[in-house]
Write a protein that holds these residues in place. Structure first.
Motif, PDB file in Angstrom:
ATOM      1  N   LEU A 211       0.075  -1.490  -0.357  1.00  0.00           N
ATOM      2  CA  LEU A 211      -0.351  -0.043  -0.132  1.00  0.00           C
ATOM      3  C   LEU A 211       1.030   0.695   0.116  1.00  0.00           C
ATOM      4  O   LEU A 211       1.349   1.509   1.229  1.00  0.00           O
ATOM      5  N   TYR A 212       1.437   1.832  -1.086  1.00  0.00           N
ATOM      6  CA  TYR A 212       1.655   3.338  -0.921  1.00  0.00           C
ATOM      7  C   TYR A 212       0.669   4.193  -1.446  1.00  0.00           C
ATOM      8  O   TYR A 212      -0.250   4.190  -1.722  1.00  0.00           O
ATOM      9  N   GLY A 213       1.642   5.818  -1.118  1.00  0.00           N
ATOM     10  CA  GLY A 213       0.727   6.610  -1.468  1.00  0.00           C
ATOM     11  C   GLY A 213       1.473   7.932  -0.467  1.00  0.00           C
ATOM     12  O   GLY A 213       2.076   7.778   0.595  1.00  0.00           O
ATOM     13  N   LYS A 219      -3.674   4.458   4.396  1.00  0.00           N
ATOM     14  CA  LYS A 219      -3.561   3.472   4.514  1.00  0.00           C
ATOM     15  C   LYS A 219      -3.183   2.115   5.985  1.00  0.00           C
ATOM     16  O   LYS A 219      -3.396   1.254   5.284  1.00  0.00           O
ATOM     17  N   THR A 220      -3.012   3.563   6.875  1.00  0.00           N
ATOM     18  CA  THR A 220      -3.114   2.300   7.455  1.00  0.00           C
ATOM     19  C   THR A 220      -4.963   1.744   8.106  1.00  0.00           C
ATOM     20  O   THR A 220      -4.828   0.687   8.463  1.00  0.00           O
ATOM     21  N   PHE A 377       2.271  -4.514   3.006  1.00  0.00           N
ATOM     22  CA  PHE A 377       4.118  -2.720   3.894  1.00  0.00           C
ATOM     23  C   PHE A 377       3.254  -2.084   2.946  1.00  0.00           C
ATOM     24  O   PHE A 377       2.533  -1.662   2.125  1.00  0.00           O
ATOM     25  N   SER A 378       3.415  -0.705   4.237  1.00  0.00           N
ATOM     26  CA  SER A 378       2.756   0.026   4.055  1.00  0.00           C
ATOM     27  C   SER A 378       3.601   1.720   3.848  1.00  0.00           C
ATOM     28  O   SER A 378       4.566   1.616   4.595  1.00  0.00           O
ATOM     29  N   GLU A 400      -1.842   1.718  -5.058  1.00  0.00           N
ATOM     30  CA  GLU A 400      -2.094   3.262  -4.291  1.00  0.00           C
ATOM     31  C   GLU A 400      -3.344   3.513  -3.397  1.00  0.00           C
ATOM     32  O   GLU A 400      -4.164   3.915  -4.411  1.00  0.00           O
ATOM     33  N   VAL A 401      -3.753   3.914  -2.492  1.00  0.00           N
ATOM     34  CA  VAL A 401      -3.677   5.200  -1.814  1.00  0.00           C
ATOM     35  C   VAL A 401      -3.510   6.543  -2.117  1.00  0.00           C
ATOM     36  O   VAL A 401      -2.883   7.153  -0.822  1.00  0.00           O
TER      37      VAL A 401
END
Length: 495
Positions: A211-213, A219-220, A377-378, A400-401
């Motif tokens: 999770l990325y952005g 994300k969390t 993975f964040s 992608e967040v």
């Protein structure tokens, strides 16, 4: 929390949401009136079908009925028996059985063996005629020697082979996850339908997820909501024995027992669950738990991903991903750990690819365990800055967040306003004004902003004794607080 030797299948059926406590009480009453098995009563009542009952009964570790069933060398068992007795100052058979997490009948076989070996002696019966044992001189010497070799004095470990078998039987991918389940887990959290469509297959696959952005977009929160998806009850051993070495697995800080005190204790009707659904009893060396959801942030180190040997205690603590087995391990703020992303991914390159891990004892003995954990993975950082294409390939799902669209932002704002008793004060003009002010301040939209802004506006209104409303001055104050270096209109800043 140590599992009770009398834990019954009925309690697990309730914990798994397959039957209700009211149905259990009714089945118990029918059994008292008519005889027969409670399981048959539940099936006849239509509370559960026989296939589901059969599956649950056969997915519970059965209690040992002999010393051989325990799967541990008898010498090790006798040493552990002596250690729990000397450290706990135990005498009665019931106390010792509870400390070892063994059925009383099997504990009696062990104490009888210790008496025959001159390690224990039978004392005068205790209250109610309870069986009591005391140490011989030889037994006390051996107990102290055993403690010097390893200070572990707790529930009897399960053998590695049994642990591996149950890890494979309790895979998280065994649980059926569909679109309604995903949607329900994210209820109350404003996310796009496309995101649900993407994250569902990622979770069903059991494979790693990235999770990325930019920060502040959930994300969390998204990752934590995934913990609501899983309904199955799994079984976590107190400890595992490998080559004579004890590895402690159950962690009360990370594992949530599935059977609550309200279920395990007396029923509202006064009935007690004194009868098993089947003749098979639960093995108390295992704790029935919810699937774990373990979070590691900036404190994560490489040492936490390997067996941790206690040099003075002489036993091991299981690594973090093993404690998360059968569940989810969230690496939050990935890239900001004390260990570099490359070192972390190098440690997990084989487990992520082949779903097995290799651990090593300080004696040099290596052993293999299934890697049955969904790793999430964040990160707020650019994935290409954290890992090379080879590592990215090993993380098959990348979501992608990003920043919310204006429409999604409006939905979030309305939800937060309603939760803060400001529903009557909110309309599109208010939100459009906020969005315009954010743009003027150079602040991109982020999902966390509505709660941040509204909570500050509420606090300002209460401080001033004013009705809850989006007063322009208070809105400006709140937007200024989103960052440093903005235009502040406070007195201290003007002085």
């Amino acid at each position: 929390m140590q599992a009770s030797p009398t834990m019954r299948i009925g309690e697990l059926l309730v914990a798994a949401g397959l039957v209700t406590q009211k149905q259990i009480n009714r089945a118990l009453q029918l059994q008292l009136d008519e005889g027969g098995r409670i399981g048959d009563k539940l099936v006849a009542m239509g509370a559960i079908n026989r296939e589901t009952l059969h599956r649950v009964v056969h997915q519970v570790p059965a209690a040992p009925v002999s010393i051989a069933d325990i799967g541990i060398n008898e010498t090790e068992l006798l040493n552990l028996l002596l250690k729990v007795m000397v450290t706990g100052r135990l005498e009665t058979l019931a106390e010792t059985a509870a400390a070892l997490a063994l059925p009383t009948a099997v504990t009696m076989l062990l104490t009888d063996s210790a008496v025959r070996g001159g390690l224990l002696m039978v004392l005068a019966p205790g209250p109610g005629g309870s069986v009591r044992h005391g140490f011989t001189e030889r037994g006390r010497v051996r107990a102290n020697e055993a403690l010097a070799a390893s200070s572990y004095a707790g529930p009897v470990p399960v053998p590695l082979a049994s642990y591996v078998e149950w890890l494979n039987r309790q895979k998280i991918t065994n649980e059926a996850i569909d679109f309604p389940a995903i949607a329900n887990a994210f209820s109350g959290l404003q996310i796009g339908d496309a995101f649900v469509d993407q994250i569902g297959p990622a979770i069903c696959s059991g494979r790693p997820l990235l999770l990325y952005g930019p920060p502040g977009n959930g994300k969390t929160s998204t990752a934590q909501r995934l913990g609501r998806l899983f309904k199955d009850v799994i079984h976590v051993p107190h400890a595992v024995m490998v080559d004579g070495q004890v590895i402690r697995v159950f962690d009360p800080d990370l594992h949530v027992p599935a059977v609550t005190p309200a279920v395990a204790g007396a029923e509202p009707s006064g009935l007690l669950l004194k009868t098993s659904l089947r003749a098979v009893e639960f093995d108390p060396r295992w704790v029935a738990c919810r699937r774990p959801f373990v979070v590691a942030g900036g404190e994560l180190t490489l040492e936490m991903l390997d067996l941790r040997h206690e040099p003075t205690a002489h036993f091991y603590e299981a690594p973090l991903h093993l404690k998360a087995a059968g569940g989810v391990l969230l690496i939050d703020d990935f890239g900001r750990q004390m260990v570099t992303p490359t070192e972390l991914l190098n440690r997990w390159i084989v487990p992520l690819e082949n779903r097995v891990d290799y651990l090593k004892l300080h004696t040099g003995k290596s052993f293999r365990v299934p890697f049955e954990t969904i790793v999430i993975f964040s990160t707020n950082l650019a994935p290409t800055d954290l890992m090379d294409p080879a590592f990215l390939r090993r993380i098959p799902y990348k979501l992608e967040v990003g920043a919310p669209s204006p429409e999604l932002y409006r939905r979030i704002f309305r939800d937060v306003a309603t939760a803060n008793d400001m529903a009557d004060e909110i309309d599109d003009r208010v939100i459009d004004t906020v969005i315009a002010k954010l743009a003027g301040a150079g602040q991109p939209l982020a999902a966390y902003q509505p709660r941040f802004l509204i909570e500050q506006i509420v606090a300002a209104c209460r401080f001033k004794g004013m009705p809850l409303a989006f007063h322009p001055t208070f809105v400006d104050y709140a937007i200024d607080n989103l960052s440093v270096g903005g235009t502040c209109t406070g007195t201290a800043a003007r002085s």
